[in-house]
Design a protein around this motif. Sequence first.
Motif, PDB file in Angstrom:
ATOM      1  N   ALA A   1       0.844  -1.207   0.000  1.00  0.00           N
ATOM      2  CA  ALA A   1       0.000   0.000   0.000  1.00  0.00           C
ATOM      3  C   ALA A   1       0.875   1.252   0.000  1.00  0.00           C
ATOM      4  O   ALA A   1       0.576   2.232  -0.700  1.00  0.00           O
ATOM      5  CB  ALA A   1      -0.920  -0.010   1.224  1.00  0.00           C
ATOM      6  N   SER A   2       1.974   1.229   0.749  1.00  0.00           N
ATOM      7  CA  SER A   2       2.862   2.389   0.793  1.00  0.00           C
ATOM      8  C   SER A   2       3.557   2.603  -0.540  1.00  0.00           C
ATOM      9  O   SER A   2       3.723   3.741  -0.998  1.00  0.00           O
ATOM     10  CB  SER A   2       3.895   2.215   1.910  1.00  0.00           C
ATOM     11  N   VAL A   3       3.934   1.515  -1.211  1.00  0.00           N
ATOM     12  CA  VAL A   3       4.591   1.628  -2.509  1.00  0.00           C
ATOM     13  C   VAL A   3       3.627   2.190  -3.548  1.00  0.00           C
ATOM     14  O   VAL A   3       3.987   3.052  -4.365  1.00  0.00           O
ATOM     15  CB  VAL A   3       5.133   0.248  -2.948  1.00  0.00           C
ATOM     16  N   VAL A   4       2.386   1.695  -3.549  1.00  0.00           N
ATOM     17  CA  VAL A   4       1.379   2.199  -4.491  1.00  0.00           C
ATOM     18  C   VAL A   4       1.098   3.675  -4.232  1.00  0.00           C
ATOM     19  O   VAL A   4       0.928   4.468  -5.167  1.00  0.00           O
ATOM     20  CB  VAL A   4       0.087   1.360  -4.389  1.00  0.00           C
ATOM     21  N   LEU A   5       1.070   4.067  -2.960  1.00  0.00           N
ATOM     22  CA  LEU A   5       0.861   5.479  -2.630  1.00  0.00           C
ATOM     23  C   LEU A   5       2.002   6.332  -3.165  1.00  0.00           C
ATOM     24  O   LEU A   5       1.772   7.437  -3.693  1.00  0.00           O
ATOM     25  CB  LEU A   5       0.744   5.648  -1.110  1.00  0.00           C
ATOM     26  N   VAL A   6       3.235   5.833  -3.079  1.00  0.00           N
ATOM     27  CA  VAL A   6       4.376   6.557  -3.632  1.00  0.00           C
ATOM     28  C   VAL A   6       4.231   6.689  -5.144  1.00  0.00           C
ATOM     29  O   VAL A   6       4.552   7.740  -5.730  1.00  0.00           O
ATOM     30  CB  VAL A   6       5.698   5.847  -3.273  1.00  0.00           C
ATOM     31  N   PHE A   7       3.742   5.639  -5.801  1.00  0.00           N
ATOM     32  CA  PHE A   7       3.535   5.711  -7.254  1.00  0.00           C
ATOM     33  C   PHE A   7       2.574   6.838  -7.608  1.00  0.00           C
ATOM     34  O   PHE A   7       2.860   7.671  -8.485  1.00  0.00           O
ATOM     35  CB  PHE A   7       2.994   4.377  -7.790  1.00  0.00           C
TER      36      PHE A   7
ATOM     37  N   ILE B   1      11.729  -1.042  -7.255  1.00  0.00           N
ATOM     38  CA  ILE B   1      12.876  -0.506  -6.518  1.00  0.00           C
ATOM     39  C   ILE B   1      12.445   0.002  -5.148  1.00  0.00           C
ATOM     40  O   ILE B   1      13.183  -0.111  -4.164  1.00  0.00           O
ATOM     41  CB  ILE B   1      13.568   0.590  -7.350  1.00  0.00           C
ATOM     42  N   GLY B   2      11.241   0.573  -5.059  1.00  0.00           N
ATOM     43  CA  GLY B   2      10.727   0.961  -3.748  1.00  0.00           C
ATOM     44  C   GLY B   2      10.596  -0.237  -2.831  1.00  0.00           C
ATOM     45  O   GLY B   2      10.859  -0.153  -1.622  1.00  0.00           O
TER      46      GLY B   2
ATOM     47  N   PRO C   1      21.326   4.987   6.729  1.00  0.00           N
ATOM     48  CA  PRO C   1      22.422   5.443   5.867  1.00  0.00           C
ATOM     49  C   PRO C   1      22.485   4.712   4.529  1.00  0.00           C
ATOM     50  O   PRO C   1      22.702   5.334   3.490  1.00  0.00           O
ATOM     51  CB  PRO C   1      23.670   5.163   6.722  1.00  0.00           C
ATOM     52  N   SER C   2      22.307   3.383   4.547  1.00  0.00           N
ATOM     53  CA  SER C   2      22.390   2.639   3.286  1.00  0.00           C
ATOM     54  C   SER C   2      21.198   2.930   2.393  1.00  0.00           C
ATOM     55  O   SER C   2      21.346   3.104   1.176  1.00  0.00           O
ATOM     56  CB  SER C   2      22.502   1.135   3.558  1.00  0.00           C
ATOM     57  N   VAL C   3      19.986   3.020   2.972  1.00  0.00           N
ATOM     58  CA  VAL C   3      18.801   3.349   2.171  1.00  0.00           C
ATOM     59  C   VAL C   3      18.911   4.767   1.608  1.00  0.00           C
ATOM     60  O   VAL C   3      18.632   5.015   0.431  1.00  0.00           O
ATOM     61  CB  VAL C   3      17.519   3.204   3.020  1.00  0.00           C
TER      62      VAL C   3
ATOM     63  N   ILE D   1      12.062   7.531  -6.476  1.00  0.00           N
ATOM     64  CA  ILE D   1      13.097   6.876  -5.677  1.00  0.00           C
ATOM     65  C   ILE D   1      13.362   7.661  -4.392  1.00  0.00           C
ATOM     66  O   ILE D   1      13.512   7.087  -3.307  1.00  0.00           O
ATOM     67  CB  ILE D   1      14.395   6.733  -6.492  1.00  0.00           C
ATOM     68  N   LEU D   2      13.420   8.984  -4.495  1.00  0.00           N
ATOM     69  CA  LEU D   2      13.652   9.809  -3.303  1.00  0.00           C
ATOM     70  C   LEU D   2      12.497   9.665  -2.310  1.00  0.00           C
ATOM     71  O   LEU D   2      12.711   9.576  -1.098  1.00  0.00           O
ATOM     72  CB  LEU D   2      13.831  11.273  -3.699  1.00  0.00           C
ATOM     73  N   LEU D   3      11.270   9.646  -2.816  1.00  0.00           N
ATOM     74  CA  LEU D   3      10.116   9.448  -1.932  1.00  0.00           C
ATOM     75  C   LEU D   3      10.147   8.052  -1.314  1.00  0.00           C
ATOM     76  O   LEU D   3       9.816   7.873  -0.134  1.00  0.00           O
ATOM     77  CB  LEU D   3       8.813   9.655  -2.706  1.00  0.00           C
ATOM     78  N   SER D   4      10.539   7.058  -2.118  1.00  0.00           N
ATOM     79  CA  SER D   4      10.595   5.685  -1.613  1.00  0.00           C
ATOM     80  C   SER D   4      11.625   5.531  -0.505  1.00  0.00           C
ATOM     81  O   SER D   4      11.385   4.850   0.500  1.00  0.00           O
ATOM     82  CB  SER D   4      10.926   4.715  -2.759  1.00  0.00           C
ATOM     83  N   SER D   5      12.779   6.159  -0.691  1.00  0.00           N
ATOM     84  CA  SER D   5      13.858   5.973   0.282  1.00  0.00           C
ATOM     85  C   SER D   5      13.697   6.866   1.502  1.00  0.00           C
ATOM     86  O   SER D   5      13.791   6.396   2.640  1.00  0.00           O
ATOM     87  CB  SER D   5      15.215   6.229  -0.390  1.00  0.00           C
ATOM     88  N   PHE D   6      13.419   8.156   1.293  1.00  0.00           N
ATOM     89  CA  PHE D   6      13.446   9.091   2.413  1.00  0.00           C
ATOM     90  C   PHE D   6      12.097   9.288   3.110  1.00  0.00           C
ATOM     91  O   PHE D   6      12.059   9.687   4.259  1.00  0.00           O
ATOM     92  CB  PHE D   6      13.977  10.453   1.941  1.00  0.00           C
ATOM     93  N   VAL D   7      11.009   9.029   2.416  1.00  0.00           N
ATOM     94  CA  VAL D   7       9.698   9.208   3.051  1.00  0.00           C
ATOM     95  C   VAL D   7       9.094   7.861   3.429  1.00  0.00           C
ATOM     96  O   VAL D   7       8.711   7.631   4.579  1.00  0.00           O
ATOM     97  CB  VAL D   7       8.733   9.985   2.124  1.00  0.00           C
ATOM     98  N   MET D   8       9.023   6.953   2.465  1.00  0.00           N
ATOM     99  CA  MET D   8       8.353   5.680   2.702  1.00  0.00           C
ATOM    100  C   MET D   8       9.187   4.741   3.586  1.00  0.00           C
ATOM    101  O   MET D   8       8.761   4.360   4.680  1.00  0.00           O
ATOM    102  CB  MET D   8       8.042   5.000   1.371  1.00  0.00           C
ATOM    103  N   SER D   9      10.376   4.370   3.092  1.00  0.00           N
ATOM    104  CA  SER D   9      11.157   3.346   3.791  1.00  0.00           C
ATOM    105  C   SER D   9      11.750   3.842   5.100  1.00  0.00           C
ATOM    106  O   SER D   9      11.877   3.084   6.055  1.00  0.00           O
ATOM    107  CB  SER D   9      12.280   2.840   2.875  1.00  0.00           C
TER     108      SER D   9
END
Length: 719
Positions: A562-568, A603-604, A638-640, A673-681
């Motif tokens: 659900a979080s990945v779809v929201l990022v999309f 990738i998310g 840091p890695s994400v 990708i930025l939303l996936s890494s810094f907001v979602m994950s």
Amino acid sequence: MFGKLARFVVHNPWKIIAAWIIAAVAVVALAPTLTDVLNKEQSGFLPDTYESIQAQHLAEEQFGKSEDATATIVIKREDGQQLSAEDQAKVESLAGAINATGIDRVVGAETGPQALAENKEVQLVSVGLQGLPDEKPVGEAVKEIRKIGGETLADSGLRMSVTGDAALMVDNEEAFKNAEAIIGIVTVLLIIGLLLVIYRSPVAALLPIVSVGIVSSIAPGIIALVAKGTGLQVDQSLQIILTVVLFGVGTDYILFLLFRFRERLRAGEEKTTALIHAVERVGEVIASAAGAIIVAFCALLLAIFGAFRSLGPGLAIGVGIMALASLTLIPAIVALIGTKVFWPSKSWQKEPKGTVFAKLGAFTGRRPGLVALVSGGLLVVMALGMFGFKTDYDQLGQLPSTTESARGIKDLQSGFPAGALNPTLVYLHSTNGTPLDPAEVERVAQELTTSTGIGGAMPANEQGGLALISKDGSTAQINLLLEYSPQSNEALDAIDPLREAAHAAAPEGTEVLVGGPTAAFTDIRDANNRDLSVIFPVAGVLIALILGLLLRSLVAPLYLMASVVLVFFSTMGATAFLFTVVGDRPGISFSLPIMLYLFVVAIGTDYNILMIARLREEAREGRSPREAARLAIAHGGPSVGAAGIILAGTFGSMLLSGIAFMTEMGFAVALGILLSSFVMSMFLVPSITALLGHKAWWPGHGDAVTASRPDEDLEPVRV
């Protein structure tokens, strides 16, 4: 399994490296190239069930398969005024010069009063070419025509632009070559620069370049072999996208490994033991993440549109090879150089105190509800941009406006119907064996010229008739000119009413098929809409299954997907707002949604897998859900974050391509990708997991405390 693999690789590095080098040399020497299997015609990606393809087959059967390309020289005054008699004479001399020069593959050039627009602002020179538009000699002929035209019309006050299918192919190929070169250079420089900042080590910065270079020499050949063996057609954008994907995903996986290797070194482990533990811990994450991407890309095999269907396996093969290299080649190289991979930096020797990620983790652990609300709310607000979403199928508009063929199309439209360059072809065919009545054919043609969006028809014979009838009299071809640019949304919208009118006007015992480039893109639009409705849910379900098997949970995969779809939707909404509301684009390129969905979802999911695996690992160490969230962000953040910045940067390099689709894709995927890494994950997933606690792992016991060897205990982060 990953423990055994790690020990074998780390203890046999030279064998692993030699195997990769031998494989690379063999593939480069023996395998075909992607150029050998490219399909440069979009309509060639449609199945025979579509009317435009049926029309194409009928035309080839009745009129013969056209083996000839065309070039149209568009002449206009630089001051925009009408062409004088002297100007028209100069245009006549240009046609004569082309005929007199004897250019290879040029059949002839002709112009005259009939090629002059009614407003006298534009005159055309039609050049016949022998060969297909994508043949190299035909492309060289176009370049020679441009050279002669420039010399003939020098200082005449006239502006010449060579366009048409052959010229478009030349400019298209040049644009993609330039884009590939720019993106490749920028990507390499960006990765080296960012890794130098992250690790302060030239060795770590060059590691992805070396490894991805080896994989990049292998993957295209393997893809070409598969394409030849299975009959898959390959779209020309695959090479550029593959380069970015390999560098982006490969750098991500290398970062995952190096961050964990450095963490184990800081915990006091000897370098060989630390590397084995790093590969063992990260191996499952890399394999699962690559599996999610491969499954998402392979879902494209369900597409009707062949360009999507061919991209999927190609990218999946590339990611699979990169994942294998990340679990074998990279650890083997690191095993040889050891801690010198971080040279000359000494930061690997001690754990930093009070880092930004430690502070972010501490805040999320204390206030998970607030973090979930803010991060989720931001994504929802960005998703509102979807209300302004529109798609664009105009492939002519994808080329840089500075290309000569694009300028020629614009000049042509100032004096002729926009569809003059690519007429819409209507075929009237006898189904009962009786030859067609020429009078009835002319009646149908005249009736169709009054259809919505039709600006006229091209005369087909010396008597001024609008239909060209085949030798056996069974088929007639009518060339209609649209009022709109051939691949614009308005042109595509005019095809279905035209088909209805044509089918209704067909005399008894006949059938009508509407073809041509505009009709083909109308069918591509229908295929694309169908593909979106099938591929999106299938890819989502398959990735959710992978997550379920990895986590042995039903709850966690649901909110992860659900979080990945929201990022999309957030990314797509922001992209639509920027390019169509703020910018002046008629819409987003039709292939962007499906490509963005696959990249962001796949990738998310990579980042989600890395973070959720770390959350589970911390929970298994006996930490509370909130403490696990704190440590997961501190250790995994840091890695994400680094992976997200580098991957976003590699896709962001597409912004320099000059090709509209690549520009849109570069912005959209980089943002996603930025939303996936810094907001979602980094915030949404850890905060939700902290709020759900043990329920996140239902019905399994993924967070159950497990006994671990003393040397595997992680040193807690001190805030």
